[in-house]
Motif scaffolding. Structure first.
Motif, PDB file in Angstrom:
ATOM      1  N   LYS A  35       0.815  -1.214   0.000  1.00 13.89           N
ATOM      2  CA  LYS A  35       0.000   0.000   0.000  1.00 13.89           C
ATOM      3  C   LYS A  35       0.848   1.263   0.000  1.00 13.89           C
ATOM      4  O   LYS A  35       1.100   1.843  -1.039  1.00 13.89           O
ATOM      5  N   THR A  40       2.576   1.910   9.402  1.00 11.42           N
ATOM      6  CA  THR A  40       1.550   2.464  10.278  1.00 11.42           C
ATOM      7  C   THR A  40       1.937   3.839  10.801  1.00 11.42           C
ATOM      8  O   THR A  40       1.112   4.760  10.840  1.00 11.42           O
ATOM      9  N   ALA A  44      -0.964   5.867   9.394  1.00 13.67           N
ATOM     10  CA  ALA A  44      -2.164   5.684  10.208  1.00 13.67           C
ATOM     11  C   ALA A  44      -1.878   5.679  11.698  1.00 13.67           C
ATOM     12  O   ALA A  44      -2.768   5.365  12.487  1.00 13.67           O
ATOM     13  N   ARG A 142      -2.515  -4.702  12.048  1.00 14.95           N
ATOM     14  CA  ARG A 142      -3.759  -3.985  11.749  1.00 14.95           C
ATOM     15  C   ARG A 142      -4.720  -4.115  12.924  1.00 14.95           C
ATOM     16  O   ARG A 142      -4.537  -4.996  13.782  1.00 14.95           O
ATOM     17  N   PRO A 143      -5.741  -3.261  12.988  1.00 16.34           N
ATOM     18  CA  PRO A 143      -6.686  -3.333  14.110  1.00 16.34           C
ATOM     19  C   PRO A 143      -7.422  -4.669  14.166  1.00 16.34           C
ATOM     20  O   PRO A 143      -7.790  -5.241  13.139  1.00 16.34           O
ATOM     21  N   THR A 158     -12.056   2.476  12.947  1.00 18.93           N
ATOM     22  CA  THR A 158     -10.845   1.922  13.549  1.00 18.93           C
ATOM     23  C   THR A 158      -9.821   3.042  13.665  1.00 18.93           C
ATOM     24  O   THR A 158     -10.050   4.165  13.187  1.00 18.93           O
ATOM     25  N   THR A 160      -7.331   3.362  11.987  1.00 19.22           N
ATOM     26  CA  THR A 160      -6.928   3.721  10.628  1.00 19.22           C
ATOM     27  C   THR A 160      -7.936   4.639   9.966  1.00 19.22           C
ATOM     28  O   THR A 160      -7.573   5.639   9.331  1.00 19.22           O
ATOM     29  N   SER A 161      -9.221   4.337  10.117  1.00 18.74           N
ATOM     30  CA  SER A 161     -10.238   5.121   9.410  1.00 18.74           C
ATOM     31  C   SER A 161     -10.621   6.417  10.123  1.00 18.74           C
ATOM     32  O   SER A 161     -11.011   7.396   9.472  1.00 18.74           O
ATOM     33  N   ARG A 263      -4.428  -4.956  18.189  1.00 14.94           N
ATOM     34  CA  ARG A 263      -3.958  -5.120  16.819  1.00 14.94           C
ATOM     35  C   ARG A 263      -3.467  -6.550  16.616  1.00 14.94           C
ATOM     36  O   ARG A 263      -3.117  -7.235  17.580  1.00 14.94           O
ATOM     37  N   ASN A 266       0.017  -8.723  10.319  1.00 12.15           N
ATOM     38  CA  ASN A 266      -0.395  -8.963   8.931  1.00 12.15           C
ATOM     39  C   ASN A 266       0.361 -10.158   8.340  1.00 12.15           C
ATOM     40  O   ASN A 266       1.111 -10.034   7.367  1.00 12.15           O
ATOM     41  N   CYS A 304       5.269  -7.367  13.359  1.00 12.26           N
ATOM     42  CA  CYS A 304       4.860  -8.728  13.032  1.00 12.26           C
ATOM     43  C   CYS A 304       5.592  -9.795  13.834  1.00 12.26           C
ATOM     44  O   CYS A 304       5.222 -10.969  13.784  1.00 12.26           O
TER      45      CYS A 304
END
Length: 453
Positions: A35, A40, A44, A142-143, A158, A160-161, A263, A266, A304
């Motif tokens: 992306k 992050t 975000a 990620r959440p 979340t 992020t959003s 979280r 990924n 991760c």
């Protein structure tokens, strides 16, 4: 098939810098990002959220200006479109800086797409196959979205959003009372929204000692945030103009719901099975003390791998890997003294053990606390909420941990972080001569008040 000296999967706060170091050494490196470069933190997390925190603090200071003899006539209005645009600008400047940096780097190939393992030395992306003797995973997290009754019937936010909101919620319900949720709770309360925090556990910020958790709750309640802890049941229902959040003890009619319940890594769509890479039950990639996975030639860095989950720990993963692989050093994750901050206002700076952890270790410990109301700088600034706390080993005289919840606590804590990393005993630190008037000048006094506990 395209061959490289190394492949980095993920453009967060570890992989890209390691890739750059390898390019400097004359290696040919592929950096694959599905992306945005920066991970992050840039896109975000830290950068946009702390920009939003700054806007929220500006609103808070303006509303309280009269206390300082600064009278601002009329209502303090918040333009959420400008607030959002400012955060987006900070993010884009950082992201574009990385893009420009890598574009001018010979030996670096940046590929945007979803990478999957074909075997331990091979990955596929965008229909192409790439191979390298060294592969580094920096895929982040990620959440987590919990399976709660009615959650699929509502439009939830979340971490992020929510940073893309350009309107002010009437009532924001925050599900989760840990670090991310609390920062957004105070932020949106200061923007002018009604805010409720709903936490399953008995305390907010459950990682902290109870006195710290209680003080955090006091700070948030003092600003009008509604806090519900010990909540065992949560369910959602959508009505024409609200989202009903029903718990075992309350019913909240919210306009927006933020899910901030943790979280997860990924790692579920990388084809790790094809490479033979082992993960734990939570999906974190298992690594050794030098960040190597169970498969030769594959390393995992950053969120991760489950070690740290902060920008600074991810960057330190890069430093460890680079030192060991490129500089002939022998650095280990276990040597890292964990430190972090909670960016409510006033912030919490934390390093090392909590009091609970220190007691559980079986050591003879000493503890000292000091309220921020006894700190000159805090009184001068009119910001006296919170307190300082330090824990030391009574026998070795080493500092085991500290928490500073108060004005500039996220900066002041670095004096103790540095002392702990240097192995300095607390009696030696007592003889430093700090600058007056600062918050840091109280560290020698705090250490001088250590008592057996």
């Amino acid at each position: 098939m395209k061959s490289f000296d190394a492949i980095v999967i993920g453009g967060g706060q570890a992989g890209p810098f390691l890739a750059a170091r390898m390019v400097e050494k004359g290696m040919k490196v592929a950096l694959i990002e599905r992306k945005f470069l920066g991970g992050t933190c840039v896109n975000a997390g830290c950068m946009p959220t702390k920009t939003l925190v700054a806007s929220a603090r500006a609103a808070y200071v303006a509303r309280n200006g009269a206390v300082y003899g600064v009278n601002i006539p009329g209502e303090i209005a918040i333009d959420m479109k400008v607030v959002r645009a400012r955060a987006e600008t900070v993010t884009m400047n950082a992201r574009n800086g990385l893009i420009g940096w890598f574009a001018g780097m010979d030996g670096m190939t940046v590929i945007y797409g979803h990478a999957r393992f074909e075997d331990p030395k091979t990955v596929s992306v965008n229909g192409e196959t790439l191979t390298a003797p060294r592969i580094f995973l920096n895929v982040g997290a990620r959440p987590v979205i919990p399976d709660l009754p009615g959650i699929n019937d509502i439009d939830y936010l979340t971490s992020t959003s929510i940073i893309h909101l350009d309107t002010l919620p009437r009532h924001l319900a925050v599900i989760g009372g840990s670090y991310i949720g609390l920062e957004f709770a105070q932020m949106y309360r200061r923007f002018g929204a009604e805010v409720s925090v709903i936490e399953h556990g008995p305390k907010l910020a459950s990682r902290e000692d109870e006195d710290i958790s209680d003080a955090i709750a006091d700070v948030l309640r003092s600003e009008g945030i509604d806090i519900h802890t010990g909540v065992s049941d949560i369910a959602f229902a959508r009505s024409s103009d609200a989202i009903t959040v029903a718990t075992d003890s309350a019913r909240i009619d919210a306009s927006h719901v933020l899910i901030a319940t943790g979280r997860k890594p990924n790692t579920d769509d990388l084809g790790l099975d094809a490479a033979g890479v082992i993960t734990d039950k939570h999906g974190y990639i298992t690594v050794d003390d030098k960040l190597a996975t169970n498969v030769e030639g594959i390393w995992a860095l950053g969120d991760c791998n489950g070690y740290g989950a902060f920008t600074h720990t991810s960057y330190n993963d890069f430093e460890i890997a680079a030192a060991n692989l490129l500089d002939g050093d022998d650095r280990k994750v276990s040597s890292r003294i964990l430190a972090y901050a909670l960016y409510i206002d006033p912030p919490l700076g934390r390093v090392g053990m909590t009091e609970k952890q220190a007691r559980a270790s079986g050591r003879k410990i000493m503890i000292s606390t000091r309220p921020m109301s006894r700190v000159g700088r805090a009184n001068e600034r009119g910001e006296t909420k919170g307190f300082m706390k330090v824990i030391a080993d009574a026998e070795t005289k080493k500092i085991l941990g500290a928490a500073i919840l108060g004005i500039e606590g996220d900066e002041v804590i670095h004096g103790i972080i540095d002392a702990m990393n240097a192995g300095t005993t607390y009696p030696a630190l007592q003889w430093s001569v700090p600058i007056h008037p600062t918050v840091s000048e109280l560290i020698p006094t705090l250490l001088g008040d250590l008592k057996p506990a």
